[in-house]
Design a protein around this motif. Structure first.
Motif, PDB file in Angstrom:
ATOM      1  N   THR A 146      68.324 137.355  28.761  1.00 53.56           N
ATOM      2  CA  THR A 146      69.314 138.499  29.130  1.00 53.56           C
ATOM      3  C   THR A 146      68.909 138.804  30.570  1.00 53.56           C
ATOM      4  N   LEU A 147      67.585 138.671  31.039  1.00 50.64           N
ATOM      5  CA  LEU A 147      67.083 139.037  32.362  1.00 50.64           C
ATOM      6  C   LEU A 147      67.500 137.921  33.002  1.00 50.64           C
ATOM      7  N   LEU A 150      71.338 138.231  33.696  1.00 52.14           N
ATOM      8  CA  LEU A 150      71.686 139.410  34.837  1.00 52.14           C
ATOM      9  C   LEU A 150      71.326 139.033  36.188  1.00 52.14           C
ATOM     10  N   TRP A 154      74.254 138.548  39.231  1.00 52.54           N
ATOM     11  CA  TRP A 154      73.871 139.280  40.561  1.00 52.54           C
ATOM     12  C   TRP A 154      73.878 138.100  41.616  1.00 52.54           C
ATOM     13  N   ILE A 194      64.826 138.650  39.491  1.00 54.78           N
ATOM     14  CA  ILE A 194      65.204 138.909  38.019  1.00 54.78           C
ATOM     15  C   ILE A 194      65.193 137.910  37.273  1.00 54.78           C
ATOM     16  N   THR A 195      65.676 136.983  37.658  1.00 53.74           N
ATOM     17  CA  THR A 195      65.953 135.619  36.779  1.00 53.74           C
ATOM     18  C   THR A 195      64.542 134.814  36.719  1.00 53.74           C
TER      19      THR A 195
END
Length: 252
Positions: A146-147, A150, A154, A194-195
């Protein structure tokens, strides 16, 4: 500001200071030498352009080659363990990061200094040093995936905001303040962070911790170097006054 005074408007003594007016024929005699000097200057000017074009092509070919080798190795690992979604998303993220840079437009000004080059290459191709085999799960596969999703979305939003003004080396491709760039000055790096965290938390180990720690440090240096280059632009200095934070709102 006044323009330089033309030669014909100078006092008469300026024409006759070095002898009779017949000496005005001297420039004609020197015309071949002047022409040769112009040709030499043109060759010197074209030499850096050819060198930059060669580096541009070599960078893009090298990027495509390394990305292909990495994708091959990662997909083989994923086929052996299809439940490792984070590994597959790591490949997707690499294609988003590097694949689109292959089609970026050539910049007006680029930072070719060694430190900028090292930080850019290390911060971009770090995934070649990532341990692809399973590691410790600090969070579940679904949370990590999920991260990653996201972060990828982005990144795509940030790249869509840039359009073709995107590349690997620090460069001035024009000031962009639309889309994701309304929130932070370097939204692409927020997507990377984030990835990367999504993958690291699911595939934790000493090697990956070292790789990502170095990668984060290189990205910080890379951001600082990019801003040094872009701050020469009046438009970017104005943009910095409107958007305070570089990557993480309220933190950095």
């Amino acid at each position: 500001m006044t323009s330089p005074t033309p030669l014909r408007d100078l006092p008469s003594e300026a024409h006759s200071r070095h002898g009779p007016r017949v000496e005005e024929k001297a420039p004609a005699a020197n015309a071949p030498a002047a022409s040769a000097s112009v040709c030499l200057a043109a060759e010197e000017q074209s030499s850096p352009n050819l060198r930059h074009a060669f580096v541009e092509i070599a960078t893009r070919v090298g990027a495509a080659s390394m990305l292909s080798l990495f994708a091959y190795a990662a997909v083989r690992q994923w086929l052996a363990a299809p439940q490792r979604i984070t590994l597959l998303l790591l490949v997707v993220s690499a294609f988003v990061t590097i694949g689109l840079s292959l089609f970026s437009r050539i910049p007006v000004k680029r930072d070719w200094r060694p430190l900028a080059f090292i930080c850019s290459m290390g911060g971009t191709y770090y995934f070649l040093a990532v341990r692809l085999s399973p590691g410790s799960h600090l969070v579940s596969e679904s949370v990590g995936a999920t991260l990653q999703l996201l972060g990828i979305f982005w990144q795509l939003f940030a790249k869509a905001s840039l359009r073709r003004s995107f590349g690997i080396l620090p460069a001035n491709r024009g000031v962009v303040s639309r889309g994701a760039y309304r929130f932070v000055r370097h939204p692409m790096y927020l997507g990377y962070f984030i990835t990367d965290m999504g993958f690291l938390l699911v595939n934790f180990g000493l090697q990956n911790l070292l790789v990502y720690s170095c990668q984060f440090a290189l990205q910080v240096v890379r951001i600082v170097r990019e801003e040094q280059l872009l701050s020469a632009d009046d438009g970017y200095r104005s943009y910095k006054t409107r958007v305070r934070f570089r990557v993480i709102p309220g933190v950095f």
